[in-house]
Enzyme design. Sequence first.
Site, PDB file in Angstrom:
ATOM      1  N   HIS A  72       4.897  -0.644  -9.552  1.00  0.00           N
ATOM      2  CA  HIS A  72       4.761   0.099  -7.574  1.00  0.00           C
ATOM      3  C   HIS A  72       4.367   1.594  -7.935  1.00  0.00           C
ATOM      4  O   HIS A  72       4.019   2.053  -7.404  1.00  0.00           O
ATOM      5  CB  HIS A  72       5.436  -0.534  -7.288  1.00  0.00           C
ATOM      6  CG  HIS A  72       5.963  -2.507  -6.314  1.00  0.00           C
ATOM      7  ND1 HIS A  72       5.579  -1.978  -5.531  1.00  0.00           N
ATOM      8  CD2 HIS A  72       4.633  -3.560  -7.180  1.00  0.00           C
ATOM      9  CE1 HIS A  72       5.495  -3.587  -4.812  1.00  0.00           C
ATOM     10  NE2 HIS A  72       4.482  -4.094  -6.293  1.00  0.00           N
ATOM     11  N   VAL A 114       0.754   4.460  -8.194  1.00  0.00           N
ATOM     12  CA  VAL A 114       0.779   5.198  -6.633  1.00  0.00           C
ATOM     13  C   VAL A 114       1.126   6.556  -7.501  1.00  0.00           C
ATOM     14  O   VAL A 114       2.646   6.665  -7.565  1.00  0.00           O
ATOM     15  CB  VAL A 114       1.605   5.055  -6.322  1.00  0.00           C
ATOM     16  CG1 VAL A 114       1.612   6.263  -4.375  1.00  0.00           C
ATOM     17  CG2 VAL A 114       1.249   3.432  -4.890  1.00  0.00           C
ATOM     18  N   ASP A 128       5.655   8.497 -11.980  1.00  0.00           N
ATOM     19  CA  ASP A 128       6.393  10.222 -12.218  1.00  0.00           C
ATOM     20  C   ASP A 128       7.798   9.350 -10.944  1.00  0.00           C
ATOM     21  O   ASP A 128       7.462  10.471 -10.786  1.00  0.00           O
ATOM     22  CB  ASP A 128       5.690  10.944 -11.520  1.00  0.00           C
ATOM     23  CG  ASP A 128       4.726  10.441  -9.374  1.00  0.00           C
ATOM     24  OD1 ASP A 128       5.154   8.952  -9.936  1.00  0.00           O
ATOM     25  OD2 ASP A 128       4.256  11.204  -8.983  1.00  0.00           O
ATOM     26  N   SER A 165       8.148   8.282  -8.709  1.00  0.00           N
ATOM     27  CA  SER A 165       8.637   8.709  -6.762  1.00  0.00           C
ATOM     28  C   SER A 165       8.579   7.686  -5.916  1.00  0.00           C
ATOM     29  O   SER A 165       8.922   8.421  -5.120  1.00  0.00           O
ATOM     30  CB  SER A 165       6.667   8.818  -6.475  1.00  0.00           C
ATOM     31  OG  SER A 165       5.715   8.503  -7.089  1.00  0.00           O
ATOM     32  N   PRO A 182      -2.363  -3.738  -4.974  1.00  0.00           N
ATOM     33  CA  PRO A 182      -2.859  -5.383  -4.681  1.00  0.00           C
ATOM     34  C   PRO A 182      -1.697  -6.191  -3.797  1.00  0.00           C
ATOM     35  O   PRO A 182      -0.823  -6.292  -4.262  1.00  0.00           O
ATOM     36  CB  PRO A 182      -3.302  -5.706  -6.135  1.00  0.00           C
ATOM     37  CG  PRO A 182      -3.611  -4.327  -6.482  1.00  0.00           C
ATOM     38  CD  PRO A 182      -2.063  -3.531  -5.990  1.00  0.00           C
ATOM     39  N   HIS A 234       4.848 -11.949 -13.287  1.00  0.00           N
ATOM     40  CA  HIS A 234       5.077 -13.169 -11.970  1.00  0.00           C
ATOM     41  C   HIS A 234       6.197 -14.884 -13.287  1.00  0.00           C
ATOM     42  O   HIS A 234       6.360 -14.627 -12.414  1.00  0.00           O
ATOM     43  CB  HIS A 234       4.161 -13.885 -11.538  1.00  0.00           C
ATOM     44  CG  HIS A 234       3.667 -12.603 -10.763  1.00  0.00           C
ATOM     45  ND1 HIS A 234       2.394 -13.248  -9.687  1.00  0.00           N
ATOM     46  CD2 HIS A 234       3.830 -11.398 -10.790  1.00  0.00           C
ATOM     47  CE1 HIS A 234       1.877 -12.025  -9.293  1.00  0.00           C
ATOM     48  NE2 HIS A 234       2.999 -10.903  -9.659  1.00  0.00           N
ATOM     49  N   THR A 243      10.395 -22.104 -15.855  1.00  0.00           N
ATOM     50  CA  THR A 243      10.845 -21.142 -16.794  1.00  0.00           C
ATOM     51  C   THR A 243      11.502 -20.382 -15.680  1.00  0.00           C
ATOM     52  O   THR A 243      10.776 -19.443 -16.600  1.00  0.00           O
ATOM     53  CB  THR A 243      10.941 -21.347 -18.043  1.00  0.00           C
ATOM     54  OG1 THR A 243       9.114 -20.801 -18.157  1.00  0.00           O
ATOM     55  CG2 THR A 243      10.634 -22.824 -19.253  1.00  0.00           C
TER      56      THR A 243
END
Length: 319
Positions: free
Chosen positions: A62, A66, A70, A72, A156, A186, A241
Site C-alpha cells: 500500500h 501510492v 516513501d 507516506s 486494486p 495472500h 497453511t
Amino acid sequence: MAKLFSSVLIFLFLLPLALADLRLGFYSKSCPSAEAIVRRIVQNRFRSDRSVTAALLRMHFHDCFVRGCDASILIDPKGGKGSEKQAGPNTSVRGYEVIDEIKRALEKACPNTVSCADIITLATRDSVALAGGPSYKVPTGRRDGLVSNPNEVNLPGPSDSVSQALRSFTAKRMTLSEMVALLGGHTVGFTHCNFVRGRLSSFGSRDPAMDSALDTKLGRTCGSSSRPAANNPRVFLDQNTSFVFDNEYYKQILKKKGVLKIDQNLADDASSRGIVSGFAGNGGSFMQSFANAMIKMGSIDVLVGNAGEIRKNCRAFNQ
C-alpha cells in the site's frame, strides 16, 4: 537457497535504471547494525504474532503503490490535515507499532540515518523469511516522502478482474507475472467477512467460481443475510497453511478455493492461469519470482540522494 540468492543478485544487475540509486549495504558504514536491529525486532514480534508477516506485506504494498516507496502511509493526520492512513483501503492496515519500535531503536543507535521507507522494506523482507518464505537481499537508500494525501490512494480492489488489477500494476511498471507472484503473498493473509459475503449462498447465491465446501465453511464463519456474524470475523485466504509462506495459495485457487474474487480470478482468467499453475507446481519458482518482484516493487518511484528527508518519527514529517 544459495541458488535463490544467486538468481536474485542476477536480477538486481538486470535493473540498472530502476535500482541505480539504491544499493546493497547502503548503511554498512553509517549504521552497520541497522539491518540486525530491524531483524531482531521483527523476530520478537513474529514470536508472539505470526500475522505480522501479512500486516507488513500489506503495508509495504500500500505504501509503494501510492507515490512510490516513501513511507507516506505512516504519516498520522494532524490539525485537520488528512493522510493516506484515512483512505478507505488503508483503514485496516496494521503493524505501525512495529515500525515505530524499530525506528526508536535505530534513532538510538544511529540518529537521523535510517529512513522509515527502508525500515518498511527491510522489516517486510525479514517477516517473509520468518514465515518460511525467501530470504533475499534488499537494496537500501530510500528517503522519506514529504506528502501524504488520502485522495491519492487508488489501489486494486478485492473483487477486481485480472485486467482491472493489471492496469494498476502496469502503471507501476510491473508485469502480469510479477502481479501474480506478489498476490501470492495472500498465502499468509486474511480478509474479513464483509469482503466475502457477496460470494456466499448464505447471503444470496453462491458464486459459481467458489467451491461448494468452501462456501459452506465460510457461511459458518460469516453467518447469513438474516443473521450475519457479529464483529465481522476474519477469514484466512489460505485455508490450509495460514501462517506459512508457501505456494499453497495457488494450489487452492486452482481448486476454486479462492476466498477473494480477485484471487479466484487469477486461476480462472486465461491470461494468468498458466502462471498460477506454474507456481502451484513449483514452489521454488514461486519463491524466486516473489523475491524478484518484491525487489522491483521496492524500487518504485523511490526518493534518493537529497530528495525527501530522513524522518525522526515515522508518523510525522520533520519540523
